[in-house]
Design an enzyme around this catalytic site. Structure first.
Site, PDB file in Angstrom:
ATOM      1  N   LYS A  82       0.854  -1.185   0.000  1.00 54.41           N
ATOM      2  CA  LYS A  82       0.000   0.000   0.000  1.00 54.41           C
ATOM      3  C   LYS A  82       0.885   1.228   0.000  1.00 54.41           C
ATOM      4  O   LYS A  82       1.816   1.332   0.801  1.00 54.41           O
ATOM      5  CB  LYS A  82      -0.887   0.016   1.238  1.00 54.41           C
ATOM      6  N   LYS A  89       0.881   5.197   0.637  1.00 57.66           N
ATOM      7  CA  LYS A  89       0.177   6.395   1.097  1.00 57.66           C
ATOM      8  C   LYS A  89       0.471   7.509   0.119  1.00 57.66           C
ATOM      9  O   LYS A  89       1.627   7.879  -0.100  1.00 57.66           O
ATOM     10  CB  LYS A  89       0.661   6.760   2.502  1.00 57.66           C
ATOM     11  N   ASP A 134      -3.484   5.267  -1.638  1.00 57.83           N
ATOM     12  CA  ASP A 134      -4.407   5.952  -0.720  1.00 57.83           C
ATOM     13  C   ASP A 134      -4.025   7.417  -0.588  1.00 57.83           C
ATOM     14  O   ASP A 134      -3.167   7.765   0.219  1.00 57.83           O
ATOM     15  CB  ASP A 134      -4.347   5.272   0.653  1.00 57.83           C
ATOM     16  N   ASN A 143      -5.856   9.773   0.621  1.00 53.66           N
ATOM     17  CA  ASN A 143      -6.600  10.428   1.714  1.00 53.66           C
ATOM     18  C   ASN A 143      -7.429  11.618   1.215  1.00 53.66           C
ATOM     19  O   ASN A 143      -7.374  12.712   1.778  1.00 53.66           O
ATOM     20  CB  ASN A 143      -5.649  10.902   2.826  1.00 53.66           C
ATOM     21  N   GLU A 201      -7.971   3.780  -2.720  1.00 57.72           N
ATOM     22  CA  GLU A 201      -8.528   4.078  -1.401  1.00 57.72           C
ATOM     23  C   GLU A 201      -8.793   5.569  -1.243  1.00 57.72           C
ATOM     24  O   GLU A 201      -7.882   6.387  -1.434  1.00 57.72           O
ATOM     25  CB  GLU A 201      -7.529   3.593  -0.336  1.00 57.72           C
ATOM     26  N   ASN A 218     -11.591   4.270   4.465  1.00 57.82           N
ATOM     27  CA  ASN A 218     -11.704   4.378   5.911  1.00 57.82           C
ATOM     28  C   ASN A 218     -12.032   5.830   6.265  1.00 57.82           C
ATOM     29  O   ASN A 218     -11.786   6.275   7.366  1.00 57.82           O
ATOM     30  CB  ASN A 218     -10.415   3.956   6.622  1.00 57.82           C
ATOM     31  N   ASP A 267     -11.569  -0.682  11.226  1.00 60.43           N
ATOM     32  CA  ASP A 267     -10.545  -0.318  12.200  1.00 60.43           C
ATOM     33  C   ASP A 267     -11.202  -0.468  13.561  1.00 60.43           C
ATOM     34  O   ASP A 267     -12.063   0.335  13.939  1.00 60.43           O
ATOM     35  CB  ASP A 267     -10.072   1.118  11.959  1.00 60.43           C
ATOM     36  N   HIS A 307      -7.762  -1.073   8.381  1.00 62.67           N
ATOM     37  CA  HIS A 307      -7.020   0.178   8.357  1.00 62.67           C
ATOM     38  C   HIS A 307      -6.076   0.246   9.554  1.00 62.67           C
ATOM     39  O   HIS A 307      -6.279  -0.423  10.561  1.00 62.67           O
ATOM     40  CB  HIS A 307      -8.033   1.328   8.425  1.00 62.67           C
ATOM     41  N   ASN A 365      -3.618   3.154  11.893  1.00 62.69           N
ATOM     42  CA  ASN A 365      -2.804   4.315  12.257  1.00 62.69           C
ATOM     43  C   ASN A 365      -1.573   3.789  12.984  1.00 62.69           C
ATOM     44  O   ASN A 365      -1.472   2.595  13.262  1.00 62.69           O
ATOM     45  CB  ASN A 365      -3.586   5.250  13.192  1.00 62.69           C
ATOM     46  N   HIS A 384       1.128  -0.177  10.662  1.00 61.40           N
ATOM     47  CA  HIS A 384       2.269   0.744  10.787  1.00 61.40           C
ATOM     48  C   HIS A 384       3.431   0.091  11.544  1.00 61.40           C
ATOM     49  O   HIS A 384       4.428   0.764  11.814  1.00 61.40           O
ATOM     50  CB  HIS A 384       1.846   1.999  11.559  1.00 61.40           C
TER      51      HIS A 384
END
Lengths: 443, 443
Positions: B212, B214, B242, B244, B267, B290, B314, B341, B343, B370
């Site tokens: 994935k 970001k 993703d 965001n 995403e 998410n 999540d 998901h 963090n 993470h």
């Protein structure tokens, strides 16, 4: 702890001549009792339908469960799926919305899942409700479930083959006399007066605080009369009417208008989702269903159209208690009410329903139960009593009930000798009313 | 067994300068460790966000849990609701879709629910996965979670208040030197080449089989370049991107077209449900989210519009493991995929995600984590290792992990001294790039 043996025992209990939209209850209601016996001697209990096609599927699954960990309900589902493939057992009476391979799988899964939860609870010394998140109430309310009915079943010699089963080996004449059925104490109810008398008798005995009338038997006007009479006699009891889809859309809308202010909900007035949605748009009360939302595949469209306001969950075909709790979570998410549906059942199912009902914050209406109609017959040594219209949630481990093996043997003997192998309310009523035709909708 | 004491301990762990659509990760990531201590000495563990507004709510709930039966997670929710009322803790960074009172309640509930399940498992000698229906897989796959990043955080004297907290008592100058942060081994990644190098390093170390990226950091064309470079370097790894919600609808549709055949899913390309739905109608791959499906209230409209094909659950804000499993059941019912998901988190959360992921038949994509970015810092004595891109599901009771109290004390000391009390990626990046403005969408 591993499952050592899964035992499926069909039983038959006397059933009164209750009338519904497809005919009359036969003299015997069939159930199957599931025992999951573990290598350490613990036994978990489940209960389900006893019709022959369903029994065949249960028996196809049972031997594949050896070695399963009762905590592994995901593994249970895999084994059920493997054993069944695409099998589909018909739902001949159609009162729970027909069948599909998905629903059949979940229907077969259910009693084994309940028995696994019973085992889990017994093993860890906790009631099943604790495995479902803990009790949100100490008592689960049930409704008085009223039926139009005959005073008694017609004499056996009027229906020489009460089982209506094509297999002559199963004819009771080949097996000796049909066992005696206990008479039910409720008498005839074929009009508003009879229904009110039945309600009074049932409420006096069990303390029910909600009333459900099974309709679809008499012309709608007469059933509306019964509802009005119930409202007059029991001004504070929430009332529901369930004609099992016996009405057209216009009839349903008319009945809904005429019963405005009288009904907590109107249950399955008309067949099919489109019809239900049209009635829902025109009815002043919510519609409830156990006929158009009967398996996960039904949910998205039904919830999208807002056709139903209350789903009557039934763990017997929603795949057990955890999947019924999932259904309740889905209903919570969509703002749809939840209660519980009932077919004829015994005390294992009542216990299972009670643990589930105790764990669901979403259960806002009293659940249905046929318990009064089984007139004390059971496979348990101490069935959970209904008092003040509710059942005290057990605190003993598991489901909190124990099998009475003598009773199980006696009710199994009933099964062997009663001749009935599949529920068929329509053929049964035609023994006495050959002109009777199944029609849905009828009015 | 009853809960005797609920202890909330905030900790801070070094966090690399990872870039995203709203700024840069600060030098410290905050978490809160929950201990539910029982009267018989058992301790259940949970982990959640450590931001100050969230901590205040956790601490409002904690003293109300005394006397709770850890099996009574329904009662836990009642206590959380009573303690919180309509409280709403803001989600300042907005990377998980903002906040609402419903989401705040579930976010506060979550670590306590996980700790209750840990306790249940420890009490009965079963891993948590068994309380969720049993394992459907022995290993839970995770993805390599790539970030554009700086080589290291700028020197502390360039940002005299690394915490950006208005309370001068919390300024590190009042508390002694900021603790040293371990350098991360991954180096700079600000272009396709850097991203591929990061992927190679992470995959060499952990064996990830999905990737994935970001995004939302560089102009979309450059992130497409990175995806193409990843595809060339890792031809068999499913890829996801993703940003965001950094893109407009037209940009999202264009990127989707240009990455056709390259992405397992795209995403949260664009903000809001309407925009997501429009992109979904025009994108060749499913959209995951998410950000627009983050609490039960979001589900009906999102699922009705078919805006998303994969929900990234999540458990930290879906109310814990059981409610995340309910979410997965809802997704299953609507035919929508499920993954997880992440963090910044520590090993308790990794264990919780692993038990949940092991119990969900619906988990069809590798989950995000993470873990590599925390560079071995943890509050556990033996964090679950990631090998072959997956985590072996524990068989020990409960979550199967143990607190290292020395590590907890050390990371709590970090918290006390680091000066950060609330995540704020945007203010942090503006210390070094004062012209930076938060915009969503940006391109």
């Amino acid at each position: 702890m591993r499952i050592h043996e899964a035992v499926v025992t069909p039983v038959a209990v006397p059933d009164p001549p209750l009338l519904n939209a497809v005919g009359a209850h036969q003299p015997w209601a069939l159930r199957a009792i599931i025992e999951l016996r573990c290598d350490d001697g613990l036994v978990g209990l489940g209960e389900t339908y006893g019709d022959e096609p369903h029994l065949r599927l249960l028996r196809r699954v049972a031997p594949t469960l050896t070695g399963l960990d009762p905590f592994d309900t995901n593994g249970l589902l895999r084994r059920v799926r493997t054993a069944l493939g695409d099998a589909d057992a018909p739902d001949r009476h159609g009162l729970t919305g027909g069948s599909s391979p998905q629903k059949t799988t979940l229907r077969v899964l259910s009693p084994f899942e309940v028995a696994c939860l019973d085992l889990q609870g017994r093993l860890i010394g906790r009631p099943v409700v604790d495995l479902l998140g803990g009790r949100v109430r100490d008592r689960v309310p049930y409704s008085a479930y009223l039926f139009h009915k005959w005073a008694a079943h017609p004499e056996p010699d009027l229906h020489p083959d009460p089982g209506l089963h094509p297999d002559p080996d199963l004819h009771p004449a080949r097996r000796g006399p049909v066992p005696r059925r206990a008479a039910d104490p409720y008498g005839e109810a074929l009009d508003a007066e009879g229904i009110v008398a039945q309600a009074r008798q049932m409420i006096d005995r069990y303390g029910f605080r909600s009333i459900k009338l099974k309709g679809g038997v008499l012309p709608p006007e007469r059933e509306i009369d019964a509802i009005r009479a119930l409202r007059a006699a029991f001004p504070d009891h929430p009332l529901r009417l369930d004609p099992n889809a016996a009405w057209t859309v216009p009839t349903s809308i008319r009945v809904a208008a005429e019963t405005e202010g009288l009904l907590e909900y109107l249950e399955d007035p008309t067949p099919g989702l489109a019809g239900m949605a049209e009635v829902a748009r025109n009815a002043p009360m919510p519609l409830a269903t156990n006929m158009v939302v009967v398996s996960p595949d039904d949910i998205p469209e039904a919830f999208g159209t807002r056709a139903v306001g209350v789903v009557l969950a039934d763990h017997h075909y929603w795949g057990g208690l955890r999947r019924s709790a999932e259904l309740a979570a889905i209903c919570r998410t969509w703002g749809i009410g939840v209660s519980m549906h009932s077919n004829s059942h015994l005390g294992i199912s009542l216990a299972a329903m009670t643990h589930l009902g105790a764990a669901l914050p979403e259960l806002t209406c009293a659940a249905d139960t046929h318990t009064p109609w089984q007139c004390g017959e059971d496979v348990l040594d101490e069935p959970l009593p209904i008092t003040d219209g509710s059942v005290l949630v057990p605190t003993a481990p598991g489901l909190g009930v124990r099998l009475d093996r003598d009773a199980l043997a006696r009710l199994h003997e009933n099964y062997l000798r009663c001749g009935i192998r599949e529920r068929d309310d329509t053929s049964y009523i035609r023994l006495f009313d050959p002109a009777y035709r199944m029609r849905r909708p009828r009015w």
